[in-house]
Design a protein around this motif. Sequence first.
Motif, PDB file in Angstrom:
ATOM      1  N   THR A 239      97.190  26.258   1.973  1.00 29.18           N
ATOM      2  CA  THR A 239      98.168  26.956   1.134  1.00 29.18           C
ATOM      3  C   THR A 239      99.503  27.055   1.881  1.00 29.18           C
ATOM      4  O   THR A 239      99.542  27.192   3.105  1.00 29.18           O
ATOM      5  CB  THR A 239      97.684  28.366   0.764  1.00 29.18           C
ATOM      6  OG1 THR A 239      97.515  29.138   1.954  1.00 29.18           O
ATOM      7  CG2 THR A 239      96.371  28.312   0.008  1.00 29.18           C
ATOM      8  N   HIS A 240     100.594  26.980   1.144  1.00 32.48           N
ATOM      9  CA  HIS A 240     101.909  26.910   1.758  1.00 32.48           C
ATOM     10  C   HIS A 240     102.203  28.114   2.639  1.00 32.48           C
ATOM     11  O   HIS A 240     102.766  27.974   3.737  1.00 32.48           O
ATOM     12  CB  HIS A 240     102.978  26.772   0.669  1.00 32.48           C
ATOM     13  CG  HIS A 240     102.991  25.421   0.030  1.00 32.48           C
ATOM     14  ND1 HIS A 240     104.094  24.904  -0.612  1.00 32.48           N
ATOM     15  CD2 HIS A 240     102.032  24.456  -0.057  1.00 32.48           C
ATOM     16  CE1 HIS A 240     103.820  23.698  -1.067  1.00 32.48           C
ATOM     17  NE2 HIS A 240     102.567  23.408  -0.750  1.00 32.48           N
TER      18      HIS A 240
ATOM     19  N   TYR B 176     107.995  30.742  -4.119  1.00 31.05           N
ATOM     20  CA  TYR B 176     107.341  30.983  -2.824  1.00 31.05           C
ATOM     21  C   TYR B 176     107.790  32.311  -2.231  1.00 31.05           C
ATOM     22  O   TYR B 176     108.964  32.651  -2.234  1.00 31.05           O
ATOM     23  CB  TYR B 176     107.676  29.859  -1.844  1.00 31.05           C
ATOM     24  CG  TYR B 176     107.257  30.155  -0.421  1.00 31.05           C
ATOM     25  CD1 TYR B 176     105.918  30.049  -0.039  1.00 31.05           C
ATOM     26  CD2 TYR B 176     108.184  30.565   0.527  1.00 31.05           C
ATOM     27  CE1 TYR B 176     105.525  30.332   1.258  1.00 31.05           C
ATOM     28  CE2 TYR B 176     107.800  30.845   1.831  1.00 31.05           C
ATOM     29  CZ  TYR B 176     106.468  30.727   2.184  1.00 31.05           C
ATOM     30  OH  TYR B 176     106.089  31.016   3.476  1.00 31.05           O
TER      31      TYR B 176
ATOM     32  N   ASN C 251      92.282  30.279   3.234  1.00 35.52           N
ATOM     33  CA  ASN C 251      93.478  29.648   2.675  1.00 35.52           C
ATOM     34  C   ASN C 251      94.102  28.660   3.657  1.00 35.52           C
ATOM     35  O   ASN C 251      94.641  27.621   3.257  1.00 35.52           O
ATOM     36  CB  ASN C 251      94.504  30.709   2.289  1.00 35.52           C
ATOM     37  CG  ASN C 251      94.075  31.527   1.086  1.00 35.52           C
ATOM     38  OD1 ASN C 251      93.166  31.128   0.344  1.00 35.52           O
ATOM     39  ND2 ASN C 251      94.702  32.678   0.875  1.00 35.52           N
TER      40      ASN C 251
ATOM     41  N   TYR D 258      92.454  25.356   3.449  1.00 34.98           N
ATOM     42  CA  TYR D 258      92.805  24.634   2.229  1.00 34.98           C
ATOM     43  C   TYR D 258      94.291  24.281   2.150  1.00 34.98           C
ATOM     44  O   TYR D 258      94.732  23.636   1.206  1.00 34.98           O
ATOM     45  CB  TYR D 258      92.389  25.432   0.994  1.00 34.98           C
ATOM     46  CG  TYR D 258      90.916  25.321   0.689  1.00 34.98           C
ATOM     47  CD1 TYR D 258      90.423  24.270  -0.075  1.00 34.98           C
ATOM     48  CD2 TYR D 258      90.012  26.250   1.193  1.00 34.98           C
ATOM     49  CE1 TYR D 258      89.064  24.146  -0.342  1.00 34.98           C
ATOM     50  CE2 TYR D 258      88.644  26.142   0.935  1.00 34.98           C
ATOM     51  CZ  TYR D 258      88.179  25.087   0.170  1.00 34.98           C
ATOM     52  OH  TYR D 258      86.826  24.970  -0.084  1.00 34.98           O
TER      53      TYR D 258
END
Length: 565
Positions: free
Chosen positions: A531-532, A514, A526, A529
Amino acid sequence: MALRSTELRWLGSLTRPGRLAPSPLAALASPRRRRRAPSPSPSPSPSPSDSSTPSTAPASAGGPGAEGLQGPEWKKVSAKRFGIKESMIPAEAWNVLHRLRSRVRDPTIELVVWMCTTGYDVYLVGGCVRDLIMKKTPKDFDIITTADLRQVKDTFSGSAVIVGRRFPICHVHENSSIVEVSSFSTCARGSSGSQNYNSKSQNCSKNDFIRWKNCQGRDFTINGLMFNPYSEKIYDYLGGIEDIKKAKSSSFQQVRTVIPAGTSFQEDCARILRAIRIAARLGFSFPKETAYYVRTLACSVARLDKGRILMEMNYMLAYGSAEASLRLLWRFGLLEHLLPFQAAYFSSTRFKRKDKGTNMLLVLFSKLDNFLAPNRPCHNSLWISLLAFHEALARQPSDPLVVATFALAFYLGGDMSLAVDIGKSINRQHDTAFRELLEPKVWADKHLADEVQSFAALMKRALTEMTDEYFVAKAMEKIPQAPSSDLVFIPLQAYMKVIKFIECVQYGKKERGYEPKSDGKINYHNLSYGTHAEIRNLFTLVVFDTLYPTDIEDQHDGSSNEDSS
């Protein structure tokens, strides 16, 4: 925040839309440029089937044409009157409209062929028409057509699927979007659908009758609008335009059900949640009858499918109207059924509607709302993270520096040493209005890191209990006069996603592979959806905006200047 370490240069990349005040973490960032929407496809000429002029309602239907009964006047209004332009409709919706209207399966066919072929009648319907009239950004663009759902699926072979049981619709996949298409021929299961058009008995055209009949099955008058983008005509059979007009000119209650509210909500209790969502987003209120049945039938929402509850709650909390939604859910007795831990917090603080920014839970979601919009939502893991974060603070108030350092470690994916270094460089006044924040003190690096990890463990426990039926039932017991319930609608997948975020901080181990965001922009695709990088980034921005609001910093600077003079 005073940035005193060379390692903090990348913090300037955390930013927000240019219309908002700079974040504490974005003090060095340049304004973010707005991305222009894609140009829509040109719209063909008007459909000949819409040449009829709306008249009165069917004499047998209880509308304006029914003997002895008065109803709203039917209207056919030019979209130009409201400033609606074809460029306001996204390309994905235009593509679906074009292909249905021409019955063409090949999306690459030339537009001139589209215009020369005869297909199905198509309309934009529901909330998107309402929002276009009100000059708001629609969440999505739903379509209704004279084609049946099998014909819709055949038109979009391989990219469409029929979903839903009680009221089936077709999901058409266009690029990365889903366009919902319903059919005039579909009747909800349990409804008779026996009223058919008869030119001798009905005092209107067949096209009007078909549109009117469909509108009768809708939830609210302001959602019962149809828009033909080819003829540029808006059809209103329920008085929805008049309700919107009243909303613009007064505080008159406008979220009216199509049929009596008690009957409407008993017929479909999901309409209760939709009523809250619409009122929160548009700033509308309810007529007395609607308000009474929203409160009286609030417990019925617990019977809904958990997936449906999650969808409605996500619409409320992830699309830019979370604070108003939470206020209305509490006011009408729905919060204890859906989020009992948060309802218990409201009850323990004796929350009042005019709280003047002292309710930290509402302030957190108000700050989140600043970043979101109907066309820029977040993933549900973000608002679930914020709920668990605040529940941990409500259980055990903490030092502002501990909270800020936790948010930094959350952003950095568990890099505790860097989070501590950055946290201790903060030199700003925190908001003292929240009872969840203690008086700040001086921390040694190791003790600060230990306290942050302890807070992460507390947040993890809070989230686990929020998703456990036993603890949910126990939380309900803390709310006076609340019914017993053990409803848990947060899915396991979302729970595990948030747990992973928390455990990186709890165990002080950076997430493998990460890297925190460094481009200075929020990628809303993103973000939706989950995303981290996007979830961690916006979570930290929201927490910092709550802890260190810019108005307090401005007041602090002003008082310092007065002292120096």
